[in-house]
Design an enzyme around this catalytic site. Structure first.
Site, PDB file in Angstrom:
ATOM      1  N   TYR A 120      13.379 -38.702  42.689  1.00 26.07           N
ATOM      2  CA  TYR A 120      13.518 -39.844  41.784  1.00 26.07           C
ATOM      3  C   TYR A 120      13.388 -41.156  42.560  1.00 26.07           C
ATOM      4  CZ  TYR A 120      15.905 -43.451  39.068  1.00 26.07           C
ATOM      5  OH  TYR A 120      16.233 -44.629  38.436  1.00 26.07           O
ATOM      6  N   GLY A 121      14.103 -41.269  43.669  1.00 35.31           N
ATOM      7  CA  GLY A 121      14.024 -42.469  44.490  1.00 35.31           C
ATOM      8  C   GLY A 121      12.619 -42.735  44.997  1.00 35.31           C
TER       9      GLY A 121
END
Length: 316
Positions: free
Chosen positions: A151-152
């Site tokens: 996600y990051g």
């Protein structure tokens, strides 16, 4: 005088709906778009939209941004607040990563591409403190990003696309790195919402790790204010940390919820999860200097408001 018009993507979400309501109060006309992604129940998002749909200056479109042509919509607005994304650190591993790429990177690129030849005043894109990974102290924007979750990685890629389109094509875009936004309407998968609901209903609370992991918490109204400040700033191609004035660990947060509900939390400790940073800590001096950002709400006040909203949402 012509009314300003804003496009808000992800308008049925936590931040998007709160931002849309604030924009209407500030005199904007608002076009809202949401796809009702599967990350949490549609009925909760419909509750977020309820007041907006009654406002005469709000127009809503249910659309999948992956197939949307942004150009026509952009031609009708002055500013875009791009809040839409597929959130969640723990669910971004494995085969679902393709969805994160589609929603978080490719949609952002399509928006930026459509903005190249537009007359937009500003695009404000929602980013995340997840781009940093773990933090051992106050972290400023000059620190090299080191995401520890897929996600990051997608949020960092979206940020970098924003900076690229700003430098190469003059697209007036900035990115806001949110640090754990909380308050009324927080997503059901986020810690405060889960903790409050579980304490109120006597359900076990799953804590990944020892509960000593700390977060820089940002109240929703401060995050919304940061968006408006960024929209009115002449600066482009920048990224800003958007943090709050409260930093606690999860055990302290739970104790505060127990105090305000008068109920005992039933803690269930589980192994720490891959991709969860031990600590987050925002250095917000750049946003203070460039934008005049000045967070106001402390965590105790915010938790009281969120408890009342969770009670109302579930009729507890």
């Amino acid at each position: 005088m012509k009314r300003k018009c804003a496009l808000v993507t992800g308008c049925a979400g936590f931040i998007g709906s709160s931002l849309s309501e604030r924009l209407l109060r500030e005199g904007y006309a608002v076009i809202g778009i949401d796809a009702f992604l599967h990350n949490y129940d549609r009925w909760v998002k419909e509750q977020n939209l309820r007041n907006l749909l009654e406002h005469p200056q709000f127009r809503f479109f249910e659309r999948d941004l992956r197939t949307l042509s942004f150009s026509e919509l952009i031609s009708r607005v002055d500013v875009v607040f791009h809040q839409a994304a597929l959130p969640g650190v723990r669910t971004s591993w494995g085969t679902q990563f393709q969805e994160y790429v589609d929603h978080n990177i490719l949609v952002t690129q399509a928006l930026l591409e459509a903005a190249k030849d537009s007359n937009l005043n500003k695009i404000v894109c929602a980013s995340s403190s997840s781009v940093y990974g773990g933090m051992n102290g106050p972290t400023e924007e000059t620190q090299a990003p080191h995401p520890i979750s897929p996600y990051g990685v997608t949020k960092l890629a979206a940020e970098q696309l924003c900076q690229l389109y700003a430098s190469q094509f003059g697209v007036p875009v900035v990115s806001l790195r949110y640090f754990t936004v909380f308050g009324p309407r927080q997503r059901p998968d986020m810690a405060f919402h889960k903790f409050i609901k579980s304490v109120l209903t006597g359900q076990p609370i799953e804590i990944y790790g020892d509960g000593e992991q700390s977060r820089d918490f940002t109240f929703i109204e401060d995050a919304v204010t940061a968006n408006l400040l960024a929209a009115n700033s002449p600066l482009t191609g920048e990224v800003y940390n958007i943090g709050g004035i409260s930093r606690l660990n999860l055990n302290e947060v739970l104790s505060m919820i127990e105090s305000h509900t008068g109920k005992q939390a039933n803690r269930c400790l589980l192994p720490a999860q891959p991709g969860d940073p031990k600590h987050t800590f925002a250095d917000i001096r750049k946003a203070q200097t460039h934008l005049g950002y000045d967070p106001q709400f402390d965590i105790e006040h915010g938790i009281r408001l969120q408890i009342e909203q969770v009670k109302s949402l579930y009729n507890i």
